[in-house]
Design a protein around this motif. Structure first.
Motif, PDB file in Angstrom:
ATOM      1  N   SER A 100     -21.207  43.454  15.300  1.00 38.41           N
ATOM      2  CA  SER A 100     -19.892  44.313  15.651  1.00 38.41           C
ATOM      3  C   SER A 100     -20.008  45.729  15.474  1.00 38.41           C
ATOM      4  N   ARG A 101     -19.094  46.435  16.201  1.00 37.27           N
ATOM      5  CA  ARG A 101     -19.290  47.971  16.189  1.00 37.27           C
ATOM      6  C   ARG A 101     -18.902  48.483  14.704  1.00 37.27           C
ATOM      7  N   ARG A 102     -18.041  47.861  14.191  1.00 37.93           N
ATOM      8  CA  ARG A 102     -17.721  48.338  12.699  1.00 37.93           C
ATOM      9  C   ARG A 102     -18.888  47.959  11.714  1.00 37.93           C
ATOM     10  N   SER A 103     -19.742  47.105  11.947  1.00 36.53           N
ATOM     11  CA  SER A 103     -20.875  46.654  11.177  1.00 36.53           C
ATOM     12  C   SER A 103     -21.784  47.571  11.409  1.00 36.53           C
ATOM     13  N   LEU A 104     -21.908  47.805  12.595  1.00 37.52           N
ATOM     14  CA  LEU A 104     -23.035  48.798  13.123  1.00 37.52           C
ATOM     15  C   LEU A 104     -23.000  50.319  12.431  1.00 37.52           C
ATOM     16  N   GLU A 105     -21.672  50.626  12.598  1.00 42.70           N
ATOM     17  CA  GLU A 105     -21.142  52.131  12.023  1.00 42.70           C
ATOM     18  C   GLU A 105     -21.536  52.233  10.781  1.00 42.70           C
ATOM     19  N   ARG A 106     -21.176  51.072  10.049  1.00 40.06           N
ATOM     20  CA  ARG A 106     -21.584  51.040   8.395  1.00 40.06           C
ATOM     21  C   ARG A 106     -22.836  51.191   8.179  1.00 40.06           C
ATOM     22  N   ARG A 107     -23.693  50.529   8.812  1.00 40.88           N
ATOM     23  CA  ARG A 107     -25.040  50.376   8.358  1.00 40.88           C
ATOM     24  C   ARG A 107     -25.755  51.860   8.835  1.00 40.88           C
ATOM     25  N   PHE A 108     -25.373  52.430  10.081  1.00 38.28           N
ATOM     26  CA  PHE A 108     -25.791  53.879  10.129  1.00 38.28           C
ATOM     27  C   PHE A 108     -25.265  54.609   9.073  1.00 38.28           C
ATOM     28  N   LEU A 109     -24.283  54.677   8.908  1.00 34.85           N
ATOM     29  CA  LEU A 109     -23.947  55.401   7.937  1.00 34.85           C
ATOM     30  C   LEU A 109     -24.436  55.466   6.558  1.00 34.85           C
ATOM     31  N   ARG A 110     -24.755  54.234   6.216  1.00 36.39           N
ATOM     32  CA  ARG A 110     -25.390  54.221   5.002  1.00 36.39           C
ATOM     33  C   ARG A 110     -26.935  54.397   4.775  1.00 36.39           C
ATOM     34  N   VAL A 111     -27.600  54.281   6.047  1.00 36.50           N
ATOM     35  CA  VAL A 111     -29.081  54.360   6.284  1.00 36.50           C
ATOM     36  C   VAL A 111     -29.372  55.894   6.662  1.00 36.50           C
ATOM     37  N   LEU A 112     -28.510  56.240   7.724  1.00 27.92           N
ATOM     38  CA  LEU A 112     -28.870  57.642   8.454  1.00 27.92           C
ATOM     39  C   LEU A 112     -27.884  58.718   8.147  1.00 27.92           C
ATOM     40  N   ASN A 113     -26.607  58.442   7.521  1.00 24.25           N
ATOM     41  CA  ASN A 113     -25.529  59.257   7.292  1.00 24.25           C
ATOM     42  C   ASN A 113     -25.044  60.180   8.669  1.00 24.25           C
ATOM     43  N   ARG A 114     -24.988  59.030   9.701  1.00 20.44           N
ATOM     44  CA  ARG A 114     -24.398  59.608  10.781  1.00 20.44           C
ATOM     45  C   ARG A 114     -24.232  58.353  11.669  1.00 20.44           C
ATOM     46  N   THR A 115     -23.181  58.509  12.606  1.00 13.17           N
ATOM     47  CA  THR A 115     -22.736  57.296  13.432  1.00 13.17           C
ATOM     48  C   THR A 115     -23.469  56.924  14.547  1.00 13.17           C
ATOM     49  N   PRO A 116     -23.400  55.787  15.176  1.00 20.35           N
ATOM     50  CA  PRO A 116     -24.043  55.601  16.572  1.00 20.35           C
ATOM     51  C   PRO A 116     -23.966  56.689  17.503  1.00 20.35           C
ATOM     52  N   ALA A 117     -22.703  57.039  17.681  1.00 17.75           N
ATOM     53  CA  ALA A 117     -22.428  58.054  18.572  1.00 17.75           C
ATOM     54  C   ALA A 117     -23.115  59.467  18.338  1.00 17.75           C
ATOM     55  N   GLN A 118     -23.160  59.520  17.321  1.00 19.67           N
ATOM     56  CA  GLN A 118     -23.973  60.789  16.785  1.00 19.67           C
ATOM     57  C   GLN A 118     -25.163  60.744  17.148  1.00 19.67           C
ATOM     58  N   GLU A 119     -25.830  59.605  16.818  1.00 16.42           N
ATOM     59  CA  GLU A 119     -27.406  59.496  17.189  1.00 16.42           C
ATOM     60  C   GLU A 119     -27.700  59.482  18.903  1.00 16.42           C
ATOM     61  N   ILE A 120     -26.853  58.949  19.573  1.00 18.89           N
ATOM     62  CA  ILE A 120     -26.646  59.124  20.958  1.00 18.89           C
ATOM     63  C   ILE A 120     -26.716  60.574  21.527  1.00 18.89           C
ATOM     64  N   ARG A 121     -26.055  61.208  20.909  1.00 22.93           N
ATOM     65  CA  ARG A 121     -25.776  62.709  21.435  1.00 22.93           C
ATOM     66  C   ARG A 121     -26.865  63.461  20.977  1.00 22.93           C
ATOM     67  N   MET A 122     -27.537  63.170  19.636  1.00 22.79           N
ATOM     68  CA  MET A 122     -28.756  63.773  19.297  1.00 22.79           C
ATOM     69  C   MET A 122     -30.046  63.605  20.248  1.00 22.79           C
TER      70      MET A 122
END
Length: 420
Positions: free
Chosen positions: A342-364
């Motif tokens: 789920s989107r919520r699960s992916l965002e939680r995982r990103f914030l925990r591991v990378l300290n940024r959201t999937p949208a921020q990773e795409i922008r980078m």
């Protein structure tokens, strides 16, 4: 008048000239310089370029000087390499010189009684005014490269001679890591005679003892290649166990490493351009700085550091998908179709591991792709936007202003590494 340099070739390159004016004398006062009168009648400044082209960086520096000369329109310069005999000829009067520090010596250059600017791929250098790479910024850039890949352990391999530039790069690397709460393992150089253990054996033992996985910065491409070779000999996989980044982006060294070596791209052309501009001001007797430090262009990522130190397989899979499709206008919904959470699960995982959201990773990822295209090609900005996953050139410009504080065009002019 052909010029014989130390590399056995004859070369004479005469191009454009710069504004004439006044020459600053050692007392800090200014007096009218003959070139000021000559320029009114169309005579050009005579500038000697005492830089050998032994490395690709030197070629880029000379290219930057040539670009400035074309833009200035009233420089006449001679490329001779570090030829002391030629530049000290009593029959030749120079309005200015650009040289590599130490070759010829500072004392020799000062004895020519003309404005001098030295250029280098590292700094600080000598007592003369100089333009050089910003070594602390180089270290900071490599630290950020590893932090983006979620490494938790870091190491620095410096110059075996303990050169100042290596210490400054180490400082930039370690201080950036310290800000993020990480320490750095630094390979300690030992004076000759203090140990009977060969340097290569000590380096092998040090690499083996480092906590893994580790992100290792080498102060140069040669040192990075050496680290990769030793890792291969002692069974440490690169980049899985030891990820390595060098400095200089020497294509021959980087591509001949196994695996190919990631490396910092120095802004050689910009260094040359800034050196010419600084000399221009000094020949005109204008106020000018004693030093100019030029930041690196970025990192050319090859196999030696192209890895994510991520223990969450979902996040790792998502990031790999994003980076593989950085040339396309993907959104978070596209990523979700490939990781099946789920989107919520992916965002939680990103914030925990990378300290940024999937949208921020795409922008980078999109911005990183755009930067590569801007400095490595001459394609129009609209095409850069399309190939970097932006639906409109305006979106690319907005992202650049927010992230870099400049437009894509300004970024290209400042950091481009191809001939202009």
């Amino acid at each position: 008048m052909p010029l014989k340099n130390r590399y056995g070739s004859f070369a004479q390159i005469c191009l454009s000239t710069c504004d004439a004016g006044f020459r600053a004398v050692s007392s800090g006062e200014s007096r009218a310089h003959p070139a000021f009168r000559d320029s009114v009648m169309g005579k050009k400044y005579r500038v000697a370029i005492l830089i050998g082209y032994r490395r690709s960086l030197h070629t880029e520096i000379i290219r930057g000087i040539a670009r400035y000369a074309r833009e200035a329109k009233n420089w006449e310069y001679y490329l001779s390499g570090p030829d002391e005999e030629f530049v000290s000829s009593p029959s030749t009067v120079w309005d200015g010189l650009i040289a590599h520090p130490g070759d010829p010596s500072d004392e020799f250059l000062q004895g020519l009684h003309a404005p001098v600017v030295t250029v280098s791929g590292h700094g600080p250098v000598g007592k003369l005014p100089y333009v050089a790479s910003d070594d602390e910024a180089i270290g900071k850039l490599v630290a950020e490269h590893f932090l983006e890949r979620n490494f938790q352990s870091f190491a620095y391999l410096g110059d075996s001679r303990g050169e100042d530039f290596s210490l400054w790069r180490c400082k930039g690397f370690t201080q950036t890591l310290n800000v993020h709460g990480f320490a750095c393992h630094v390979f300690e150089q030992e004076d000759v005679g203090r140990t009977t253990i060969p340097m290569r054996d000590r380096l092998a033992a040090w690499l083996e003892a480092l906590p893994k996985p580790v992100g290792l910065m080498a102060t140069s491409d040669n040192r990075g290649q050496c680290a990769i070779q030793i890792c291969r000999e002692i069974g440490l996989n690169v980049p899985e166990k030891v990820a390595v980044v060098g400095v200089d982006n020497d294509e021959l060294v980087c591509e001949s490493s196994m695996p190919p070596l990631s490396s910092v791209i120095q802004a050689g052309e910009q260094i040359g351009w800034e050196a010419a501009r600084l000399l221009d001001r000094r020949m005109a007797g204008k106020r000018s700085p004693e030093k100019v430090l030029v930041p690196p262009q970025g990192i050319f990522t090859r196999r030696s550091s192209d890895i994510l130190a991520i223990d969450d397989p979902i996040v790792s899979q998502a990031v790999l998908y994003i980076r593989a499709h950085s040339n396309q206008p993907i959104q978070v919904s596209d990523v979700l179709e490939n990781v099946l959470v789920s989107r919520r699960s992916l965002e939680r995982r990103f914030l925990r591991v990378l300290n940024r959201t999937p949208a921020q990773e795409i922008r980078m990822a999109h911005l990183s792709r755009a930067k590569e295209l801007l400095v490595g090609t001459n394609i129009p900005i609209s095409e850069v936007a399309q190939q970097a996953g932006f639906t409109q050139a305006g979106h690319l410009s907005t992202a650049f202003r927010e992230e870099m504080g400049m437009t894509p065009t300004e970024f290209r002019h400042r950091f481009r590494r191809i001939g202009g």
